[in-house]
Motif scaffolding. Structure first.
Motif, PDB file in Angstrom:
ATOM      1  N   ARG A  84      48.783  80.427  32.870  1.00 47.47           N
ATOM      2  CA  ARG A  84      49.470  81.683  32.544  1.00 47.47           C
ATOM      3  C   ARG A  84      50.970  81.573  32.801  1.00 47.47           C
ATOM      4  O   ARG A  84      51.782  82.085  32.024  1.00 47.47           O
ATOM      5  CB  ARG A  84      48.846  82.847  33.318  1.00 47.47           C
ATOM      6  CG  ARG A  84      47.460  83.203  32.784  1.00 47.47           C
ATOM      7  CD  ARG A  84      46.962  84.554  33.242  1.00 47.47           C
ATOM      8  NE  ARG A  84      45.775  84.934  32.467  1.00 47.47           N
ATOM      9  CZ  ARG A  84      45.803  85.610  31.333  1.00 47.47           C
ATOM     10  NH1 ARG A  84      46.959  85.986  30.825  1.00 47.47           N
ATOM     11  NH2 ARG A  84      44.688  85.909  30.691  1.00 47.47           N
ATOM     12  N   ASP A 131      49.656  87.297  37.206  1.00 46.97           N
ATOM     13  CA  ASP A 131      48.889  86.183  36.644  1.00 46.97           C
ATOM     14  C   ASP A 131      47.596  85.905  37.404  1.00 46.97           C
ATOM     15  O   ASP A 131      46.575  85.557  36.797  1.00 46.97           O
ATOM     16  CB  ASP A 131      49.734  84.912  36.639  1.00 46.97           C
ATOM     17  CG  ASP A 131      50.925  85.001  35.707  1.00 46.97           C
ATOM     18  OD1 ASP A 131      51.036  86.005  34.971  1.00 46.97           O
ATOM     19  OD2 ASP A 131      51.764  84.078  35.723  1.00 46.97           O
ATOM     20  N   ALA A 135      43.886  85.524  36.036  1.00 50.62           N
ATOM     21  CA  ALA A 135      43.264  84.204  36.160  1.00 50.62           C
ATOM     22  C   ALA A 135      41.885  84.297  36.800  1.00 50.62           C
ATOM     23  O   ALA A 135      40.983  83.525  36.447  1.00 50.62           O
ATOM     24  CB  ALA A 135      44.162  83.279  36.979  1.00 50.62           C
ATOM     25  N   ASP A 138      39.698  85.296  34.009  1.00 46.63           N
ATOM     26  CA  ASP A 138      39.524  84.136  33.124  1.00 46.63           C
ATOM     27  C   ASP A 138      38.508  83.154  33.713  1.00 46.63           C
ATOM     28  O   ASP A 138      37.631  82.641  33.001  1.00 46.63           O
ATOM     29  CB  ASP A 138      40.857  83.403  32.940  1.00 46.63           C
ATOM     30  CG  ASP A 138      41.885  84.194  32.160  1.00 46.63           C
ATOM     31  OD1 ASP A 138      41.505  85.159  31.464  1.00 46.63           O
ATOM     32  OD2 ASP A 138      43.084  83.851  32.257  1.00 46.63           O
TER      33      ASP A 138
END
Length: 240
Positions: A84, A131, A135, A138
């Motif tokens: 990211r 981020d 993350a 993700d």
């Protein structure tokens, strides 16, 4: 031209490793080293990149030494996290609008009135405050797990970052210790805490995961998070 855009400068291009797709910690490190080689040492992104490179190297060493309960989960989180940041500052993405959290650093990266410590902590603010939460989501999607199953890896990476924050402040804070209390930089950055930012990020990650079946709400939440972190980062880059 607005002051926030006056000192914006394009990043040098032509480094193939910058645009590579990362699948391991070594891939991430290669992209960071390529970025370091492409940037002037005093560039604001370069200052943050050196800090983040040191952190990622230490994460890799700790993974190799078996310091993480689930090495695959740690690698996945670390790679998704780094991607990211790298995608936000990659020269190849210059035609795309960067997330709000990274815009202050990208705009002020060459400003002569901003000190290296401000660049470093503004980057950490963007990366941890925004981020890291994304993350975690993700990584959960990639691994097919819940955020709670990544909490140990999240905490270990966070502990490493917190331990480095004090060293970063000591190395980049200018002037003798006796003068630091009167330095405007001390007051500007004294109210921000990486540890508090990390705690807030874990809450945001859990909220985003809970909202994954409500994409409109999740998108609005993410946009608000991005904007808030970007606002804090802009304050941290106040020229002194």
């Amino acid at each position: 031209m607005p002051q926030s855009e006056q000192f914006t400068a394009p990043v040098e291009t032509g480094v193939d490793a910058l645009g590579a797709v990362a699948t391991s910690v070594d891939d991430v490190l290669a992209r960071m080293r390529a970025l370091d080689a492409a940037l002037p040492p005093l560039d604001g992104v370069a200052v943050f990149n050196r800090v983040y490179l040191a952190v990622t190297q230490e994460v890799g060493r700790r993974i190799d030494r078996g310091r993480f309960t689930d090495p695959q989960a740690a690698i996945t989180l670390d790679v998704r996290f780094a991607e990211r940041y790298l995608d936000a500052v990659d020269p190849a993405s210059a035609d795309r609008r960067a997330p709000a959290c990274w815009r202050p650093l990208l705009q002020f990266r060459r400003h002569p009135g901003v000190r290296p410590l401000q660049f470093a902590l503004s980057g950490i603010n963007a990366h941890i405050g925004h981020d890291l939460a994304l993350a975690v989501v993700d990584a959960c999607r990639s691994l097919g797990c819940e955020p709670v199953e990544l909490e140990d890896e999240f905490d270990r990476v966070g502990d490493l970052l917190v331990s480095l924050e004090e060293r970063i402040r000591e190395e980049l804070m200018p002037g003798p210790d006796l003068l630091q209390i009167a330095d405007p930089l001390t007051h500007l950055l004294g109210s921000w805490s990486l540890e508090r930012a990390r705690d807030a990020t874990w809450t945001a990650a859990r909220a985003l995961w809970a909202l994954r079946r409500l994409p409109d709400v999740a998108e609005e939440f993410t946009d608000r998070l991005d904007t808030a972190v970007g606002f804090a980062g802009r304050m941290m880059l106040t020229p002194l």
